[in-house]
Design a protein around this motif. Structure first.
Motif, short mmCIF file in Angstrom:
data_model
loop_
_atom_site.label_atom_id
_atom_site.label_comp_id
_atom_site.label_asym_id
_atom_site.label_seq_id
_atom_site.Cartn_x
_atom_site.Cartn_y
_atom_site.Cartn_z
N TYR A 73 -28.27 59.12 5.32
CA TYR A 73 -29.02 59.99 6.23
C TYR A 73 -28.61 59.70 7.67
O TYR A 73 -28.23 58.58 8.01
CB TYR A 73 -30.53 59.79 6.04
N SER A 74 -28.68 60.72 8.51
CA SER A 74 -28.26 60.57 9.90
C SER A 74 -29.42 60.55 10.88
O SER A 74 -29.20 60.33 12.08
CB SER A 74 -27.29 61.69 10.29
N ARG A 75 -30.63 60.75 10.39
CA ARG A 75 -31.77 60.84 11.29
C ARG A 75 -33.03 60.41 10.56
O ARG A 75 -33.23 60.74 9.40
CB ARG A 75 -31.90 62.29 11.75
N LEU A 76 -33.89 59.69 11.28
CA LEU A 76 -35.19 59.29 10.74
C LEU A 76 -36.24 59.58 11.80
O LEU A 76 -36.06 59.23 12.97
CB LEU A 76 -35.18 57.80 10.37
N LEU A 77 -37.31 60.24 11.41
CA LEU A 77 -38.36 60.65 12.33
C LEU A 77 -39.69 60.05 11.93
O LEU A 77 -39.89 59.65 10.79
CB LEU A 77 -38.53 62.19 12.29
N THR A 78 -40.62 60.01 12.86
CA THR A 78 -42.00 59.70 12.58
C THR A 78 -42.85 60.23 13.73
O THR A 78 -42.33 60.61 14.78
CB THR A 78 -42.24 58.20 12.32
N TYR A 79 -44.15 60.23 13.53
CA TYR A 79 -45.09 60.68 14.55
C TYR A 79 -46.11 59.59 14.82
O TYR A 79 -46.47 58.83 13.94
CB TYR A 79 -45.87 61.92 14.07
N THR A 80 -46.59 59.56 16.06
CA THR A 80 -47.78 58.79 16.39
C THR A 80 -48.81 59.76 16.92
O THR A 80 -48.47 60.82 17.46
CB THR A 80 -47.51 57.70 17.46
N GLN A 81 -50.06 59.41 16.74
CA GLN A 81 -51.14 60.24 17.26
C GLN A 81 -51.47 59.84 18.69
O GLN A 81 -51.22 58.70 19.10
CB GLN A 81 -52.39 60.09 16.40
#
Length: 149
Positions: free
Chosen positions: A93-101
């Motif tokens: 994979y070339s990208r990893l994402l996540t979110y914070t509130q």
């Protein structure tokens, strides 16, 4: 206390999230999970990585850390965010994402070398007439989108 990485099965990661996460249930699916254990072998934190929740980000080369959870162990989330990115890269994979509130500092992500790429405004919920959804407990909360690449 020193933490080290351990493999975690899907059911074990989900059970840990059910026990320790303050406002979320386990996500419905995953590509992989990774854990952090203490010197006695006790599981202290987990990260669950899956396909991006947002359909437009699901390009086949991107994954999302859909849940992290710890019992409060120091530096556990930074360890897991770094390990998740290394594992995703190793899988191609070339990208990893996540979110914070809104209200979450993102210190663990900054510590693992992640960058903010967008601010998402609050939304009324995930439900839409074309795709009804149950409440996730995240309605009307602004979010920050982070990336490791």
């Amino acid at each position: 206390m020193t933490l080290h990485l351990v493999p975690v099965r899907s059911r074990e990661a989900a059970a840990f999230v059910r026990q320790w996460h303050r406002h979320h249930r386990p996500p419905p699916g995953q590509i992989f999970a990774v854990g952090a254990a203490d010197q006695h072998g006790a599981l202290r934190a987990v990260a669950i990585v899956g396909r991006p929740v947002a359909r437009h980000l699901d390009d086949g080369m991107t994954l999302e850390v859909t849940r992290t959870c710890s019992d409060g162990a120091f530096n556990a989330n930074s360890l897991l965010y770094g390990a998740s990115w290394r594992a995703a890269k190793a899988l191609g994979y070339s990208r990893l994402l996540t979110y914070t509130q809104n209200g979450e500092s993102g210190a663990s992500l900054r510590g693992a070398g992640w960058k903010v790429i967008a601010q998402r405004p609050p939304r009324p919920g995930w439900s839409a007439p074309s795709r009804p959804r149950s409440a996730h407990g995240t309605a009307n909360i602004a979010r920050t989108l982070w990336e490791a690449s």
